[in-house]
Scaffold this motif. Structure first.
Motif, mmCIF file in Angstrom:
data_model
loop_
_atom_site.group_PDB
_atom_site.id
_atom_site.type_symbol
_atom_site.label_atom_id
_atom_site.label_comp_id
_atom_site.label_asym_id
_atom_site.label_seq_id
_atom_site.Cartn_x
_atom_site.Cartn_y
_atom_site.Cartn_z
ATOM 1 N N VAL A 116 0.854 -1.188 0.000
ATOM 2 C CA VAL A 116 0.000 0.000 0.000
ATOM 3 C C VAL A 116 0.893 1.241 0.000
ATOM 4 C CG1 VAL A 116 -1.832 1.269 1.177
ATOM 5 C CG2 VAL A 116 -1.782 -1.242 1.282
ATOM 6 N N LEU A 117 0.784 2.032 -1.061
ATOM 7 C CA LEU A 117 1.529 3.286 -1.180
ATOM 8 C C LEU A 117 0.590 4.448 -0.889
ATOM 9 C CD1 LEU A 117 3.369 2.589 -4.573
ATOM 10 C CD2 LEU A 117 4.136 2.016 -2.263
ATOM 11 N N ALA A 118 1.035 5.409 -0.089
ATOM 12 C CA ALA A 118 0.204 6.549 0.270
ATOM 13 C C ALA A 118 1.013 7.833 0.228
ATOM 14 C CB ALA A 118 -0.398 6.357 1.664
ATOM 15 N N VAL A 119 0.324 8.942 -0.016
ATOM 16 C CA VAL A 119 0.975 10.252 -0.037
ATOM 17 C C VAL A 119 1.376 10.682 1.360
ATOM 18 C CG1 VAL A 119 0.642 12.711 -0.551
ATOM 19 C CG2 VAL A 119 -0.228 10.972 -2.140
ATOM 20 N N SER A 120 0.451 10.524 2.306
ATOM 21 C CA SER A 120 0.696 11.011 3.666
ATOM 22 C C SER A 120 -0.256 10.342 4.640
ATOM 23 C CB SER A 120 0.509 12.536 3.728
ATOM 24 O OG SER A 120 -0.871 12.869 3.809
ATOM 25 N N VAL A 144 -6.770 1.736 -6.865
ATOM 26 C CA VAL A 144 -6.660 3.154 -6.535
ATOM 27 C C VAL A 144 -7.853 3.568 -5.670
ATOM 28 C CG1 VAL A 144 -6.552 5.508 -7.447
ATOM 29 C CG2 VAL A 144 -5.400 3.630 -8.671
ATOM 30 N N ASP A 145 -7.556 4.229 -4.550
ATOM 31 C CA ASP A 145 -8.591 4.769 -3.676
ATOM 32 C C ASP A 145 -8.047 6.029 -3.012
ATOM 33 O OD1 ASP A 145 -11.076 4.921 -2.551
ATOM 34 O OD2 ASP A 145 -10.862 3.197 -1.231
ATOM 35 N N ASP A 146 -8.928 6.797 -2.405
ATOM 36 C CA ASP A 146 -8.462 8.037 -1.789
ATOM 37 C C ASP A 146 -7.970 7.834 -0.364
ATOM 38 O OD1 ASP A 146 -11.027 7.489 -0.868
ATOM 39 O OD2 ASP A 146 -11.677 9.588 -0.853
ATOM 40 N N LEU A 147 -8.565 6.871 0.369
ATOM 41 C CA LEU A 147 -8.242 6.729 1.790
ATOM 42 C C LEU A 147 -8.168 5.258 2.192
ATOM 43 C CD1 LEU A 147 -7.918 7.998 4.651
ATOM 44 C CD2 LEU A 147 -10.421 7.973 4.814
ATOM 45 N N LYS A 164 -5.373 -14.273 -11.154
ATOM 46 C CA LYS A 164 -3.973 -14.708 -11.048
ATOM 47 C C LYS A 164 -2.984 -13.653 -11.580
ATOM 48 C CE LYS A 164 -5.370 -19.553 -11.436
ATOM 49 N NZ LYS A 164 -5.233 -20.815 -12.188
ATOM 50 N N PRO A 165 -3.031 -12.449 -11.001
ATOM 51 C CA PRO A 165 -2.093 -11.402 -11.435
ATOM 52 C C PRO A 165 -0.694 -11.673 -10.910
ATOM 53 C CG PRO A 165 -3.341 -10.622 -9.555
ATOM 54 C CD PRO A 165 -3.909 -11.975 -9.915
ATOM 55 N N ALA A 166 0.285 -11.023 -11.517
ATOM 56 C CA ALA A 166 1.659 -11.112 -11.013
ATOM 57 C C ALA A 166 1.782 -10.380 -9.687
ATOM 58 C CB ALA A 166 2.632 -10.539 -12.032
ATOM 59 N N SER A 167 1.065 -9.248 -9.551
ATOM 60 C CA SER A 167 1.103 -8.484 -8.298
ATOM 61 C C SER A 167 -0.127 -7.601 -8.214
ATOM 62 C CB SER A 167 2.367 -7.609 -8.217
ATOM 63 O OG SER A 167 2.300 -6.552 -9.165
ATOM 64 N N ILE A 168 -0.457 -7.234 -6.988
ATOM 65 C CA ILE A 168 -1.500 -6.239 -6.718
ATOM 66 C C ILE A 168 -0.890 -5.195 -5.802
ATOM 67 C CG2 ILE A 168 -3.804 -5.782 -5.798
ATOM 68 C CD1 ILE A 168 -4.471 -8.724 -6.235
ATOM 69 N N THR A 169 -0.945 -3.949 -6.219
ATOM 70 C CA THR A 169 -0.481 -2.815 -5.405
ATOM 71 C C THR A 169 -1.641 -1.883 -5.161
ATOM 72 O OG1 THR A 169 1.733 -2.938 -6.401
ATOM 73 C CG2 THR A 169 1.158 -0.882 -5.264
ATOM 74 N N ALA A 170 -1.709 -1.288 -3.981
ATOM 75 C CA ALA A 170 -2.734 -0.283 -3.694
ATOM 76 C C ALA A 170 -2.090 1.093 -3.645
ATOM 77 C CB ALA A 170 -3.432 -0.587 -2.374
ATOM 78 N N LEU A 171 -2.705 2.046 -4.291
ATOM 79 C CA LEU A 171 -2.249 3.433 -4.299
ATOM 80 C C LEU A 171 -3.348 4.303 -3.743
ATOM 81 C CD1 LEU A 171 -0.108 5.545 -5.196
ATOM 82 C CD2 LEU A 171 -1.236 5.576 -7.415
ATOM 83 N N VAL A 172 -3.066 4.992 -2.621
ATOM 84 C CA VAL A 172 -4.080 5.804 -1.943
ATOM 85 C C VAL A 172 -3.545 7.199 -1.643
ATOM 86 C CG1 VAL A 172 -5.150 3.766 -0.920
ATOM 87 C CG2 VAL A 172 -3.433 5.027 0.379
ATOM 88 N N GLY A 173 -4.474 8.115 -1.397
ATOM 89 C CA GLY A 173 -4.069 9.459 -1.042
ATOM 90 C C GLY A 173 -3.525 9.520 0.382
ATOM 91 N N CYS A 174 -4.317 9.043 1.330
ATOM 92 C CA CYS A 174 -3.913 9.062 2.734
ATOM 93 C C CYS A 174 -4.133 7.684 3.365
ATOM 94 C CB CYS A 174 -4.731 10.081 3.523
ATOM 95 S SG CYS A 174 -4.363 11.798 3.137
ATOM 96 N N ARG A 175 -3.351 7.443 4.414
ATOM 97 C CA ARG A 175 -3.505 6.212 5.192
ATOM 98 C C ARG A 175 -3.580 6.565 6.664
ATOM 99 N NH1 ARG A 175 0.099 2.577 7.493
ATOM 100 N NH2 ARG A 175 1.950 3.333 6.384
ATOM 101 N N ALA A 176 -4.593 6.042 7.322
ATOM 102 C CA ALA A 176 -4.728 6.272 8.764
ATOM 103 C C ALA A 176 -3.627 5.528 9.501
ATOM 104 C CB ALA A 176 -6.099 5.801 9.243
ATOM 105 N N VAL A 177 -3.068 6.167 10.519
ATOM 106 C CA VAL A 177 -2.002 5.554 11.307
ATOM 107 C C VAL A 177 -2.361 5.613 12.787
ATOM 108 C CG1 VAL A 177 -0.188 6.024 9.654
ATOM 109 C CG2 VAL A 177 -0.738 7.747 11.363
#
Length: 219
Positions: A55-59, A185-188, A206-219
């Motif tokens: 999961v990749l996030a901006v902030s 892709v999602d915002d949060l 059966k993909p090679a990979s799944i990545t998530a790209l989001v705007g923000c991630r709660a921590v």
């Protein structure tokens, strides 16, 4: 052209999305708010016994980026587009393998009220830069409560079995997705439960990979 641009800036000034100070037309935040933007490391969510998702996030879900997410409730499509621009510049998505972009879908009732899907609007900005087509592969099979309104345990149950392939793809040949790199892709991202449930559906192709790209991630 510069005269027209200057005139438009006078009539419709660009304001910082966080503090609403006047800023250049091409910017999103003022320098002070931009300096407050905190990066966040990626995390990995298990999808199954053999598959996981980065999961990749901006902030984190905080200022100055948070208003770009909450603006969707007032119909601000531009905020979602600006969030996608931040994803391109402030996450390592350009260094990831990307074959297809897949927006997290809204339930049709929520789409009818809002008039747009913020995740789809983001993929339209991401697609030309990443040179990856957008596929609306998923549909939301039932209405769910907003995740941020629920406790951690209830969030898992809230989105359980909430996704399936879109009717266009439910009985179609999806072999073109085998061994491809898919990006959700999602915002949060709050607990990650929504992303995991969506990824479990994607795992069927059966993909090679799944990545998530989001705007923000709660921590």
């Amino acid at each position: 052209m510069n005269i027209i641009k200057t005139a438009l800036q006078c009539l419709y000034p660009t304001l910082c999305r966080c503090c609403e100070q006047l800023i250049p037309a091409e910017d999103i935040f003022c320098p002070a708010c931009l300096a407050d933007l905190k990066p966040i490391p990626s995390m990995v969510l298990p999808i199954g016994s053999r598959l996981s998702m980065k999961v990749l996030a901006v902030s984190p879900y905080q200022l100055p980026v948070r208003p770009l997410i909450t603006k969707k409730f007032s119909g601000d499509v531009l905020a979602s587009q600006q969030l996608a621009r931040l994803m391109l510049s402030l996450t390592p998505i350009r260094q990831q393998a990307v074959d297809f972009l897949i927006p997290i879908p809204l339930h049709w009732t929520r789409y009818a009220r809002r008039g747009f899907n913020q995740s789809y609007e983001m993929t339209k900005v991401l697609s030309p830069d990443l040179q990856a087509p957008v596929i609306r592969l998923l549909s939301r099979t039932r209405m769910t409560t907003f995740q941020w309104k629920l406790s951690g345990a209830r969030r898992q149950e809230n989105v359980k079995d909430a996704f399936n392939f879109h009717p266009w793809y439910r009985y179609a040949d999806t072999t073109f997705l085998i061994d491809k790199h898919l990006v959700l892709v999602d915002d949060l991202c709050t607990t990650g439960a929504t992303l995991v449930q969506a990824a479990k559906v994607l795992a069927r192709v059966k993909p090679a990979s799944i990545t998530a790209l989001v705007g923000c991630r709660a921590v």
